[in-house]
Design a protein around this motif. Structure first.
Motif, PDB file in Angstrom:
ATOM      1  N   HIS A  45      69.503  43.118   8.206  1.00  0.00           N
ATOM      2  CA  HIS A  45      70.643  43.113   9.129  1.00  0.00           C
ATOM      3  C   HIS A  45      71.715  44.087   8.640  1.00  0.00           C
ATOM      4  O   HIS A  45      71.811  44.371   7.440  1.00  0.00           O
ATOM      5  CB  HIS A  45      71.227  41.690   9.243  1.00  0.00           C
TER       6      HIS A  45
ATOM      7  N   TYR B 147      74.630  43.656   8.059  1.00  0.00           N
ATOM      8  CA  TYR B 147      75.629  43.070   7.159  1.00  0.00           C
ATOM      9  C   TYR B 147      75.091  42.854   5.732  1.00  0.00           C
ATOM     10  O   TYR B 147      75.819  42.335   4.884  1.00  0.00           O
ATOM     11  CB  TYR B 147      76.084  41.695   7.686  1.00  0.00           C
TER      12      TYR B 147
ATOM     13  N   ASP C 263      70.789  44.927  14.391  1.00  0.00           N
ATOM     14  CA  ASP C 263      71.385  43.625  14.695  1.00  0.00           C
ATOM     15  C   ASP C 263      70.261  42.619  14.951  1.00  0.00           C
ATOM     16  O   ASP C 263      69.074  42.978  14.938  1.00  0.00           O
ATOM     17  CB  ASP C 263      72.376  43.720  15.862  1.00  0.00           C
ATOM     18  N   SER C 264      70.640  41.373  15.195  1.00  0.00           N
ATOM     19  CA  SER C 264      69.620  40.314  15.280  1.00  0.00           C
ATOM     20  C   SER C 264      68.644  40.586  16.418  1.00  0.00           C
ATOM     21  O   SER C 264      67.435  40.381  16.270  1.00  0.00           O
ATOM     22  CB  SER C 264      70.293  38.957  15.450  1.00  0.00           C
TER      23      SER C 264
ATOM     24  N   MET D 176      68.253  34.169  12.489  1.00  0.00           N
ATOM     25  CA  MET D 176      67.627  35.449  12.843  1.00  0.00           C
ATOM     26  C   MET D 176      66.131  35.420  12.492  1.00  0.00           C
ATOM     27  O   MET D 176      65.289  35.870  13.275  1.00  0.00           O
ATOM     28  CB  MET D 176      68.294  36.598  12.095  1.00  0.00           C
TER      29      MET D 176
ATOM     30  N   TYR E  42      74.673  31.850  22.425  1.00  0.00           N
ATOM     31  CA  TYR E  42      74.673  33.011  21.527  1.00  0.00           C
ATOM     32  C   TYR E  42      73.473  32.858  20.588  1.00  0.00           C
ATOM     33  O   TYR E  42      73.198  31.740  20.127  1.00  0.00           O
ATOM     34  CB  TYR E  42      76.002  32.965  20.757  1.00  0.00           C
TER      35      TYR E  42
ATOM     36  N   ASN F 214      73.279  33.316  17.657  1.00  0.00           N
ATOM     37  CA  ASN F 214      73.733  32.708  16.397  1.00  0.00           C
ATOM     38  C   ASN F 214      73.712  31.186  16.544  1.00  0.00           C
ATOM     39  O   ASN F 214      74.753  30.524  16.591  1.00  0.00           O
ATOM     40  CB  ASN F 214      75.166  33.150  16.068  1.00  0.00           C
TER      41      ASN F 214
ATOM     42  N   THR G  31      73.361  38.035  23.010  1.00  0.00           N
ATOM     43  CA  THR G  31      73.864  38.526  21.724  1.00  0.00           C
ATOM     44  C   THR G  31      75.245  39.119  22.005  1.00  0.00           C
ATOM     45  O   THR G  31      75.660  39.213  23.173  1.00  0.00           O
ATOM     46  CB  THR G  31      72.970  39.632  21.129  1.00  0.00           C
ATOM     47  N   SER G  32      75.893  39.600  20.942  1.00  0.00           N
ATOM     48  CA  SER G  32      77.197  40.224  21.188  1.00  0.00           C
ATOM     49  C   SER G  32      77.010  41.548  21.931  1.00  0.00           C
ATOM     50  O   SER G  32      77.939  42.040  22.557  1.00  0.00           O
ATOM     51  CB  SER G  32      77.967  40.417  19.880  1.00  0.00           C
TER      52      SER G  32
ATOM     53  N   HIS H 258      84.832  43.506  16.550  1.00  0.00           N
ATOM     54  CA  HIS H 258      83.686  42.709  16.996  1.00  0.00           C
ATOM     55  C   HIS H 258      84.196  41.538  17.848  1.00  0.00           C
ATOM     56  O   HIS H 258      85.230  40.944  17.512  1.00  0.00           O
ATOM     57  CB  HIS H 258      82.938  42.180  15.764  1.00  0.00           C
TER      58      HIS H 258
ATOM     59  N   GLU I  52      83.464  38.588  17.880  1.00  0.00           N
ATOM     60  CA  GLU I  52      83.617  37.317  17.153  1.00  0.00           C
ATOM     61  C   GLU I  52      85.030  37.183  16.559  1.00  0.00           C
ATOM     62  O   GLU I  52      85.379  36.147  16.003  1.00  0.00           O
ATOM     63  CB  GLU I  52      82.590  37.211  16.014  1.00  0.00           C
TER      64      GLU I  52
ATOM     65  N   SER J 162      79.518  45.152  19.608  1.00  0.00           N
ATOM     66  CA  SER J 162      78.603  44.555  18.620  1.00  0.00           C
ATOM     67  C   SER J 162      78.402  45.581  17.504  1.00  0.00           C
ATOM     68  O   SER J 162      78.870  46.725  17.615  1.00  0.00           O
ATOM     69  CB  SER J 162      77.263  44.276  19.297  1.00  0.00           C
ATOM     70  N   THR J 163      77.659  45.222  16.459  1.00  0.00           N
ATOM     71  CA  THR J 163      77.460  46.202  15.369  1.00  0.00           C
ATOM     72  C   THR J 163      76.710  47.426  15.887  1.00  0.00           C
ATOM     73  O   THR J 163      77.050  48.551  15.526  1.00  0.00           O
ATOM     74  CB  THR J 163      76.710  45.578  14.169  1.00  0.00           C
TER      75      THR J 163
HETATM   76  O1  CIZ Z   1      73.832  40.085  16.746  1.00  0.00           O
HETATM   77  C1  CIZ Z   1      74.008  40.221  15.551  1.00  0.00           C
HETATM   78  O2  CIZ Z   1      73.179  40.634  14.790  1.00  0.00           O
HETATM   79  C2  CIZ Z   1      75.326  39.896  14.973  1.00  0.00           C
HETATM   80  C3  CIZ Z   1      75.458  38.604  14.318  1.00  0.00           C
HETATM   81  C4  CIZ Z   1      76.312  40.740  15.044  1.00  0.00           C
HETATM   82  C5  CIZ Z   1      76.193  42.028  15.690  1.00  0.00           C
HETATM   83  O3  CIZ Z   1      77.082  42.388  16.462  1.00  0.00           O
HETATM   84  O4  CIZ Z   1      75.230  42.755  15.437  1.00  0.00           O
END
Ligand code: CIZ
Ligand code: SF4
Length: 321
Positions: free
Chosen positions: A33, A35, A49-50, A73, A121, A123, A137-138, A207, A209, A223-224
């Protein structure tokens, strides 16, 4: 006595070599991921992302997937790829937001709003997905909610901040679950204003969130994956990043001529940092840390995920077909 620098780097090299050998022997891929630690992202076959990672998990020919991220994930990857083995380098990597809704609580809320469409979501646990109508997802939450007719009630689970962002962007009434991501919640408008004052030419990308008061200060909400695309495309040279600090690794790597500043130095998700090179090696060595989802739950949870991935399935569901 401290070990000489050369010894440290050659032992790191050995871990990377060993992982590469084991990957071949096991016919494995490593998914990381955005992060996770930078050195984990660097040895991964795919980062993302996820949603992107789950899609990679489903499309790969590998037998083994080492999922460096958090539990929900890896579960999503296992649900979409039941014939593959999904391993987590550290099974303790949970997501506090996903734990903010239990099946019993959701059943009670659904009983209070029996006509609501449950938008969940990703998550969230597999058990919660199994009780939901559609996932998001975001990256696609706005698109998913846009598909739902205006006269249908929506219950959005579990992230109140993402749900609030969708509601206000689309001007929709949405019943919000009271969950949140502690890492993004820690980011405060005062911190953002202070860093904006230090870098007045920087664009602020946040983001969804994050708290609504933080989103109010943003030039873009993404999102990321959206942030990576936005910063790569933008003509700006400086960006303030309002998400988990792991994303800076990829942002800096992809955009060597641009500068990135964290909106908050404490936007750190400890769970995302549990996967290390040593643990990846061990789990490939021992084939340990397998994530399994019970078949009855997986079968139910696959439906809302598939409706998210294929809008025609969502439309058919909404028409009651
Ligand atoms: O969807 C994802 O992987 C998360 C938790 C954040 C993103 O924006 O990528
Ligand atoms: Fe969960 Fe937040 Fe960590 Fe993502 S960053 S895994 S939402 S706690």
């Amino acid at each position: 006595m401290e070990a000489p620098q050369e010894t440290k780097s050659s032992s790191a090299m050995m871990v990377e070599d060993r992982i590469a050998r084991l990957k071949q022997e096991r016919n494995a891929v490593i998914l990381a991921h955005n992060y996770t630690h930078g050195d984990v992202q660097d040895i991964a076959d795919f980062t993302g992302d996820s949603l992107g990672l789950s899609q990679k998990a489903a499309s790969t020919n590998a037998d083994i997937i080492v999922f460096c991220g958090v539990h929900f994930m890896a579960e999503t990857a296992a649900i979409l790829s039941p014939q593959k083995r999904v391993l987590m380098p550290d099974g303790n990597a949970g997501c506090p937001m996903a734990n903010m809704v239990t099946p019993r609580e959701l059943a009670e809320m659904k009983a209070e709003h029996p006509d609501a469409i449950v938008v969940t979501y990703v998550n969230s646990s597999a058990a919660i997905k199994a009780m939901s109508d559609v996932c998001c997802t975001s990256a696609n939450a706005l698109d998913i909610v846009r598909c739902i007719p205006e006269d249908r009630k929506i219950l959005f689970v579990p992230d109140r901040n993402l749900g609030h962002y969708v509601a206000r962007t689309l001007n929709r009434d949405i019943i919000l679950w009271n969950g949140f991501c502690p890492t993004h919640e820690r980011m405060l408008p005062e911190q953002v204003l202070a860093i904006k004052a230090e870098h007045p030419d920087a664009l602020f990308v946040a983001h969804p969130e994050c708290r609504p008061q933080v989103l109010d200060l943003a030039d873009a909400v993404a999102s990321t994956t959206g942030m990576l695309a936005y910063c790569a495309k933008s003509d700006a040279r400086e960006f303030i990043i309002g998400t988990e600090l792991g994303l800076l690794h990829r942002l800096k790597k992809d955009n060597p001529g641009k500068s990135f500043y964290l909106a908050s130095p404490i936007a750190d998700c400890p769970n995302m940092k549990l996967a290390t090179l040593a643990k990846i090696r061990w789990c490939l060595e021992d084939l340990s840390g397998e994530v399994r989802v019970a078949e009855d739950i997986a079968k139910q949870a696959r439906k809302p995920i598939e409706r998210m991935l294929d809008v025609t399935l969502l439309e058919a569901f909404l028409k009651g077909e």
